[in-house]
Scaffold this motif. Sequence first.
Motif, PDB file in Angstrom:
ATOM      1  N   ASP A  42       0.816  -1.217   0.000  1.00  0.00           N
ATOM      2  CA  ASP A  42       0.000   0.000   0.000  1.00  0.00           C
ATOM      3  C   ASP A  42       0.849   1.267   0.000  1.00  0.00           C
ATOM      4  O   ASP A  42       0.502   2.263  -0.642  1.00  0.00           O
ATOM      5  N   ARG A  94      -7.971   1.235  -2.987  1.00  0.00           N
ATOM      6  CA  ARG A  94      -7.137   1.679  -4.113  1.00  0.00           C
ATOM      7  C   ARG A  94      -8.004   2.334  -5.187  1.00  0.00           C
ATOM      8  O   ARG A  94      -7.618   3.356  -5.769  1.00  0.00           O
ATOM      9  N   GLN A 111      -0.666  -2.508 -10.677  1.00  0.00           N
ATOM     10  CA  GLN A 111      -0.419  -2.533  -9.241  1.00  0.00           C
ATOM     11  C   GLN A 111       0.678  -3.512  -8.818  1.00  0.00           C
ATOM     12  O   GLN A 111       0.930  -3.689  -7.626  1.00  0.00           O
ATOM     13  N   VAL A 116      -2.639   3.539   4.409  1.00  0.00           N
ATOM     14  CA  VAL A 116      -2.152   2.233   4.866  1.00  0.00           C
ATOM     15  C   VAL A 116      -3.055   1.677   5.968  1.00  0.00           C
ATOM     16  O   VAL A 116      -3.317   0.470   6.030  1.00  0.00           O
TER      17      VAL A 116
END
Length: 746
Positions: A263, A296, A561, A288
């Motif tokens: 993250d 996200r 990602q 986080v």
Amino acid sequence: MRHLSFILAVLFASSCVCAAAADVVPENVSFNNDVMAVISKAGCNMGACHGNKSGKGGFKLSLRSEDPIYDYNALTRDVFARRIDPLDPDRSLILLKATGAIAHEGGKRFAAGDIEYQILRKWIDAGASRSGKAEPKLVKLDVTPTSRVLIDPEQTVQIKAIAHYSDGSQRDVSRLACYEQSQQVAELGIDGTITRKPQSGGTLGETTVIVRYLHLQQAVALAFVPARPTFAWSGPPTNNVIDEQVFAKLQTLRTNPSELAGDDVFIRRAYLDLLGMLPTADEVKAFVADGSADKRTKLIETLLKRPEYADFWALKWADALRVEERSLDTTGVKAFHGWIRQAVADNMPLDQFVRNLVTSTGSTYQNAPANYYRALRNPVARGEAAAQVFLGTRLNCAQCHNHPFDRWTQDDYYGWADVFSRLDYKIIENKRRDKNDMHEFIGEQIVLVTETGSVNDPRTDKPVNSPRLLGAAQPLAVKQDRLQSLGDWLTRDNRLFAKAQVNRIWAHLMGRGLVDPVDDFRATNPASHPALLEQLADEFVASGYDVKTMIRLITASRTYQLSSDTNETNADDEVNYSHVVPRRMTAEQMADALHQVAGVASQFSGYDKGTRAAQIAGVPKQRRGGEAATTADQFLISFGRPPRELACDCERSNETALNHTFQLVSGPLVADLISRQGNRIDQMIAAKKPVEQMVDELYMTALGRPATTDERTGMAEHVKRSKEQRKGLEDVMWALVNAKEFVLRK
């Protein structure tokens, strides 16, 4: 069994005939179809040899056989026809030099028994005639395979090239075709046999082989894959069509993608990609700590609504559209940049954005998009820029000769330039300061369309008078509005426009275009994932050319990602998106990040204090006696901010160089920010924070993560041992901004 034997016999006979045909000298040798092919195969008409603009050794040929008539005369008429000898063909100069029988600067090109020699000799012996109009012409080149994945120990593939002619005949030309590769991982046989180089074995190797015969060419994508006998596909989940396409290719290449980025890495990546800046320590901590599964996705939505998004993505268009003060002046720059930024903020559909640009005329102060043409002062520059920026197509080679790697001819080039030939300017005033710089303009201009005018064709030294949209067979009608026709054709159902623009968005977010470079679309530079590019273009068109929709799609993918940490199967992959390839922050990102870490407001020449680098409207022209460039301005130049003199992405440099190290280690900007009174260090000391907490704050601000236990302990001890606490904290800040983890977007 009898039928099976017959079928096998026929198949065997056919394959033998086909293979033999590639090495058989034609019964009637044609200058256009055979001799020109030999000249190309031998490399005689390449740019480094006789195809050079000035020729070599008094002998000049057209580049890559683009002008058979010129080449025929050069071979049979120049130097009193000494290059051929019909009475004694073997004594022909062209054969003696090519075989090395007499001195030849280009060295030996073929042997006396080779098919090249036989074709040339037979043509000379038959009288060296020129091709007639009734002779069949090459109309198509079929190349097989078009792509191939070879898994070790398989190392060789045979490429077949079949030429199709206007009379319906066809011929195997594999032996006379030319072969070139994009990456030097294979050995290219003269007959189309492609074999991986021994020294490149053991790792993944990919290359594109260009197969060229006369004026036609095709690309073959090859991948050489290590055996990896213990390989097992990891079976990662897919979030959308991007992952489906990327992971399918990775599985074929026996390559597993990396794990997802953490993250803390993801939020830093997203901020840099969408806003061009670092997240604050508090923003990282909150993200986080958020336990929601869709955080996200929600982060991307939040970033797309922030004003910094418009600042940063306007910067990208300002680069491409040449927003700089030398041509547009300060007022024009502010007007044009302001319009671009507002269009990005409003999420103006990209087709509408581009249509507004290419159809706009009028005052460059009152109608901001008209500045697009103010920066492009002639039809040739306008044509090249429009093709490169909006269609991802480089035309400049076709200005002097037919494009050697693409389908564009000089007729295409000048017909396209002629579309822009009736644009002109009414200069209201010009307060040029540099009297020697004819490209500098200071003052309002009116961009207007005249009723006459045409671009000049240097081949004939006459006006073209035939405006043609790129690739169109017919010119525009005499009374047709050229700019409106251009805008409609460019942005409505233009597949190349859609693909070129999604490729630009993809390249920004992923670090590399599906077609790379992003402004070099051509058959001989194929996409790494062709089907994915087509699907993204479909999505883009269906969304109404919505840039934010495309950003959402890409950033939602698992591919975007992924971590930059590699595994044992993907460490050597840099083109298939199996992991994130770290890249240096851009000049503007770096400058803004340094000011953010130091907690100091930036100052750039000509802009209010606190203006971030990403908000600077245009590239200023530095003049004697003008406002001096600040250390921040000089830093941007050093780190590759483009001067915006070209419409090419190549102007911006994101490479890492030695001078960048010097700038960070001992440069004036970093030294000033770290030592500046009232900066973050002074603020932390004034707040009487514990040393360990101050170290953590610096780590969170610079790297987007807290210090590890060892880092915190080591840095805190250094600060406590320092004679002055501030000096110790300066050392910590200096070390962090010089760390790879800070400099790189991962």
